[in-house]
Write a protein that holds these residues in place. Structure first.
Motif, PDB file in Angstrom:
ATOM      1  N   GLU A 107       0.736 -12.527  11.321  1.00  0.00           N
ATOM      2  CA  GLU A 107       1.283 -12.278   9.986  1.00  0.00           C
ATOM      3  C   GLU A 107       2.759 -12.669   9.908  1.00  0.00           C
ATOM      4  OE1 GLU A 107       0.218  -9.075   6.641  1.00  0.00           O
ATOM      5  OE2 GLU A 107       0.886  -8.201   8.537  1.00  0.00           O
ATOM      6  N   TYR A 189      -1.956  -6.988   7.335  1.00  0.00           N
ATOM      7  CA  TYR A 189      -1.901  -5.986   6.278  1.00  0.00           C
ATOM      8  C   TYR A 189      -1.891  -6.593   4.876  1.00  0.00           C
ATOM      9  CZ  TYR A 189      -0.898  -2.414   9.813  1.00  0.00           C
ATOM     10  OH  TYR A 189      -0.966  -1.544  10.879  1.00  0.00           O
ATOM     11  N   THR A 190      -1.184  -7.706   4.687  1.00  0.00           N
ATOM     12  CA  THR A 190      -1.125  -8.297   3.352  1.00  0.00           C
ATOM     13  C   THR A 190      -2.488  -8.849   2.941  1.00  0.00           C
ATOM     14  OG1 THR A 190      -0.328 -10.347   4.376  1.00  0.00           O
ATOM     15  CG2 THR A 190       1.325  -8.852   3.483  1.00  0.00           C
ATOM     16  N   SER A 193      -4.954  -5.938   2.342  1.00  0.00           N
ATOM     17  CA  SER A 193      -4.705  -5.281   1.051  1.00  0.00           C
ATOM     18  C   SER A 193      -5.425  -6.003  -0.076  1.00  0.00           C
ATOM     19  CB  SER A 193      -3.199  -5.239   0.764  1.00  0.00           C
ATOM     20  OG  SER A 193      -2.507  -4.525   1.755  1.00  0.00           O
ATOM     21  N   LEU A 194      -5.448  -7.344  -0.003  1.00  0.00           N
ATOM     22  CA  LEU A 194      -6.125  -8.129  -1.030  1.00  0.00           C
ATOM     23  C   LEU A 194      -7.637  -8.068  -0.856  1.00  0.00           C
ATOM     24  CD1 LEU A 194      -3.802 -11.275  -1.015  1.00  0.00           C
ATOM     25  CD2 LEU A 194      -3.887  -9.479  -2.741  1.00  0.00           C
ATOM     26  N   LEU A 199      -4.449  -2.897  -3.666  1.00  0.00           N
ATOM     27  CA  LEU A 199      -3.291  -3.676  -4.087  1.00  0.00           C
ATOM     28  C   LEU A 199      -2.002  -2.862  -4.086  1.00  0.00           C
ATOM     29  CD1 LEU A 199      -4.899  -5.709  -7.032  1.00  0.00           C
ATOM     30  CD2 LEU A 199      -4.692  -6.314  -4.614  1.00  0.00           C
ATOM     31  N   LYS A 201      -0.939  -1.223  -1.666  1.00  0.00           N
ATOM     32  CA  LYS A 201      -0.349  -1.322  -0.330  1.00  0.00           C
ATOM     33  C   LYS A 201       0.275  -2.694  -0.065  1.00  0.00           C
ATOM     34  CE  LYS A 201      -3.504   2.127   1.603  1.00  0.00           C
ATOM     35  NZ  LYS A 201      -2.477   3.186   1.674  1.00  0.00           N
ATOM     36  N   LEU A 202      -0.024  -3.681  -0.910  1.00  0.00           N
ATOM     37  CA  LEU A 202       0.500  -5.026  -0.700  1.00  0.00           C
ATOM     38  C   LEU A 202       2.023  -5.082  -0.798  1.00  0.00           C
ATOM     39  CD1 LEU A 202       0.034  -8.042  -0.253  1.00  0.00           C
ATOM     40  CD2 LEU A 202      -0.345  -8.282  -2.727  1.00  0.00           C
ATOM     41  N   LEU A 206       4.546  -6.320   2.294  1.00  0.00           N
ATOM     42  CA  LEU A 206       5.498  -7.416   2.111  1.00  0.00           C
ATOM     43  C   LEU A 206       6.934  -6.946   2.296  1.00  0.00           C
ATOM     44  CD1 LEU A 206       3.911  -9.211  -0.978  1.00  0.00           C
ATOM     45  CD2 LEU A 206       4.015 -10.076   1.363  1.00  0.00           C
TER      46      LEU A 206
END
Length: 341
Positions: A107, A189-190, A193-194, A199, A201-202, A206
């Motif tokens: 990531e 994680y990003t 989240s999607l 969303l 948690k996005l 970031l």
């Protein structure tokens, strides 16, 4: 020889060389760990442990065997894809360490490279299209500075300013300890989240990625800026570009469809190898930001003389870099047939 046959022959040669490259790397790592100062038993038991306990542990770990037999055990285990168990984390295999920490490295590398490509390639195109101007001079200065600055120094400086003084960004983790990370699918994680539609948690993921990925991306962008600027300048002076201008083709079309395509061939090589190397552990970035990735785990294992972990992680990293280089060579050979001869 047809184009397809030449490409297959080129790929076969590269694949046959891959085991030799991997064997060389893992052998060098094995020898370096043995000649480096320090004893794994001291890291596990402490310096004050009795010598009898250390000798018993050496026998248990196989460290009392002659070096040649230790090497044979290591190679045979690698051939069975057995990377061994960590000496300092009892009951934890090296594969478990990779599974737990590699997503964090992926990531960080992905977003760092995304920033590097956007900034570097964008500035390279802008400065190359305006030669001998203050903008061109500024691009050269940017490339020189970002290429020269040590990443650990820049990382500490940005942390001091934006995390400690201004408190705009967090430190030392991927997600706040008081919150639950998104449901794990990829470990990124990003993306998770999607994929799980969590969303909310996005933005948090970031936010925690922002400072380390920005630091990594900006310092890498200088490499791409310099390569794009130099290659694009040379390409814009080529005869076929002059011919395209003479035919009345718009400059924007010439830049994108003709010049940029050829100028990016060497950039693709550097991009792929840089990405693979960072996947192999952006050690300085992860250690500087206490990022819980494989680079940080490698640094910890080296500090503790954890032979199996260091050797296993380096074998994993080497495999990524070697096969990424083969893939990049194959892409370049497909794009530019001259590379195969």
């Amino acid at each position: 020889m047809s184009r397809r046959a030449a490409l297959q022959s080129y790929l076969l040669v590269r694949l046959l060389l891959a085991p030799l490259m991997l064997w060389t790397i893992v052998t060098v790592v094995f020898l370096l760990m043995r000649v480096a100062p320090g004893d794994p038993t001291d890291a596990i038991l402490g310096n004050r442990a009795p010598e009898s306990a250390k000798n018993a542990l050496r026998e248990q770990l196989g460290l009392n065997k002659p070096l040649f037999f230790q090497y044979l055990d290591y190679i045979f285990n690698l051939m069975r894809l057995n990377l061994g168990d960590s000496l300092t984390s009892k009951g934890v295999t090296v594969w478990e360490i990779i599974a737990k920490h590699f997503p964090a490295t992926v990531e960080l590398t992905f977003y760092g490279m995304l920033i590097a490509v956007i900034v570097g390639v964008g500035l390279g195109i802008i400065t190359a299209s305006r030669p001998n101007t203050p903008l061109d001079a500024g691009g050269r200065l940017f490339g020189l500075i970002t290429y020269s600055l040590p990443i650990f120094w820049v990382g500490m400086l940005l942390q001091l300013i934006f995390a400690v003084q201004l408190r705009w960004f967090p430190l030392g983790t991927r997600f706040p300890l008081s919150e639950t990370p998104p449901q794990t699918i990829t470990g990124l994680y990003t993306f998770d989240s999607l994929m799980t539609l969590q969303l909310d948690k996005l933005p948090t993921a970031l936010y925690y990625l922002a400072l380390p990925s920005f630091t990594l991306g900006i310092l890498l962008s200088g490499i791409f800026e310099r390569m794009v600027r130099v290659n694009l300048k040379q390409t814009l002076q080529a005869d076929y570009v002059d011919a395209a201008k003479a035919r009345g083709i718009p400059e924007k079309t010439i830049m994108i469809a003709h010049a940029l395509k050829n100028a990016l061939i060497p950039v693709i090589t550097v991009l792929g190898l840089t990405f693979a190397a960072l996947l192999g552990g952006a050690v300085l970035t992860e250690v500087t930001f206490s990022w819980p990735g494989l680079g940080n785990q490698l640094y910890r294992a080296i500090s503790l003389r954890d032979y199996p972990t260091v050797q296993g992680l380096m074998a994993f990293f080497a495999t990524i870099v070697v096969f990424a280089s083969i893939l990049i060579d194959l892409i370049n050979a497909y794009i530019d047939p001259r590379i195969r001869y």
